[in-house]
Design an enzyme around this catalytic site. Sequence first.
Site, PDB file in Angstrom:
ATOM      1  N   LYS A  41      16.507 -71.135  63.039  1.00 40.38           N
ATOM      2  CA  LYS A  41      16.871 -70.635  64.382  1.00 40.38           C
ATOM      3  C   LYS A  41      18.141 -69.779  64.313  1.00 40.38           C
ATOM      4  O   LYS A  41      18.201 -68.676  64.851  1.00 40.38           O
ATOM      5  CB  LYS A  41      17.073 -71.808  65.356  1.00 40.38           C
ATOM      6  N   ARG A  80      17.011 -79.689  74.071  1.00 41.52           N
ATOM      7  CA  ARG A  80      16.509 -80.528  72.989  1.00 41.52           C
ATOM      8  C   ARG A  80      15.893 -81.815  73.518  1.00 41.52           C
ATOM      9  O   ARG A  80      15.450 -82.650  72.732  1.00 41.52           O
ATOM     10  CB  ARG A  80      17.684 -80.920  72.108  1.00 41.52           C
ATOM     11  N   ARG A 127      21.917 -75.300  52.255  1.00 45.40           N
ATOM     12  CA  ARG A 127      22.578 -74.345  53.166  1.00 45.40           C
ATOM     13  C   ARG A 127      24.080 -74.241  52.879  1.00 45.40           C
ATOM     14  O   ARG A 127      24.754 -75.238  52.621  1.00 45.40           O
ATOM     15  CB  ARG A 127      22.386 -74.772  54.621  1.00 45.40           C
ATOM     16  N   ARG A 139      28.101 -77.890  55.780  1.00 47.84           N
ATOM     17  CA  ARG A 139      28.279 -78.643  57.030  1.00 47.84           C
ATOM     18  C   ARG A 139      28.264 -80.146  56.754  1.00 47.84           C
ATOM     19  O   ARG A 139      27.512 -80.619  55.906  1.00 47.84           O
ATOM     20  CB  ARG A 139      27.141 -78.289  58.005  1.00 47.84           C
ATOM     21  N   ARG A 178      18.020 -86.503  61.654  1.00 54.30           N
ATOM     22  CA  ARG A 178      17.900 -85.360  62.581  1.00 54.30           C
ATOM     23  C   ARG A 178      16.428 -84.994  62.776  1.00 54.30           C
ATOM     24  O   ARG A 178      16.007 -84.621  63.882  1.00 54.30           O
ATOM     25  CB  ARG A 178      18.691 -84.160  62.031  1.00 54.30           C
TER      26      ARG A 178
END
Length: 210
Positions: free
Chosen positions: A13, A88, A127, A155, A166
Site C-alpha cells: 500500500k 481497518r 523491508r 520498523r 498483524r
Amino acid sequence: MRLMLLGAPGAGKGTQAKFLIDKYNIPQISTGDILREAVSEGTDMGLKAKIAMDNGQLVSDDIIMGIIKDRLSKDDCKKGFILDGFPRTIVQAEELEILMKELNIKLDYVISLNVADDEIVERITGRRVSKLTGKIYHIKYNPPVDEKEEDLIIRKDDNKDTVLKRLEAYHEQTAPLIGFYKEKGIFKEINGMQKIENIISELENIIEGK
Ligand code: AP5
C-alpha cells in the site's frame, strides 16, 4: 480522486501510494505513519498507541477516528486523497461514511492489493525504510540503488512474531471491509504479487477508467 488502498500488512500500500502522490498530486493519509510520528514525539496519543502497535494489534477506533477527522479537514485534502491503512474495521468504515457525508464527499474506489500470507512475511521481514526520505525498500525485491547513501531503518513491528499477529488482525478485523465496499459498488482488486511497475499501471487503469 478519493481512493482507499486496502490490503494486508506489507501488501504494498505504502509503495504504491508514493507513486500515486506524484502522479495525481494528492496527499497520502497513512494512519500508520501518523501514529509512528506520535510515538516518536512521545505524545499522549503515541504512548497509548505504542503498546498495540508493538504487539501487532489494532489501535482503538476512537484514537484513529480522532486522527482522521483532523487530517481530512486540512486544506490539502480538498483536491482528493489516498487513504493508506484506514479504515481497518467496520466501525471505522461506518464512521468514515458519516464524516464524508458531513464533508459532502465520497470515495471513488477502494482498491485491494491481494498478496498471499507467506509472501507477506517475506516482504515485511526484508523491508527497510529510509530515515531521511521515508522511501520504502526491500533488501531483495527493491533494494536502494546506493545503500551507503540511505540511512535505512527496520520498523519495530517488522519482525516475524509481530507480523503473524498483524496478519491475524487483518483477516479477522479488516478483511470484512471487502464485503462492505463490494456492496457499495466501489470495490476493485489487483493481484499484488506482480512486479511493482505492473501494479502501478493496473492502478492507473482503474483510476483513469480504462
Ligand atoms: P501500518 O503502518 O498501516 O502498517 P501495515 O498495514 O501493517 O502496512 P505496512 O506499512 O506494513 O505495509 P504496506 O502495505 O504499506 O507495504 P509496503 O509498501 O511498505 O500500521 C502499523 C500499525 O499501526 C498497525 O499494526 C496498527 O497497530 C496501527 N494502525 C495503523 N492504522 C490503523 C487503523 N486504521 N486502525 C487501527 N490501528 C491502526 O511494502 C512492504 C515491503 O514489500 C517493502 O519492503 C516493499 O519494498 C516490498 N514490496 C512492495 N510491493 C512489492 C511487490 N510488488 N513485489 C515485491 N516486493 C514489494
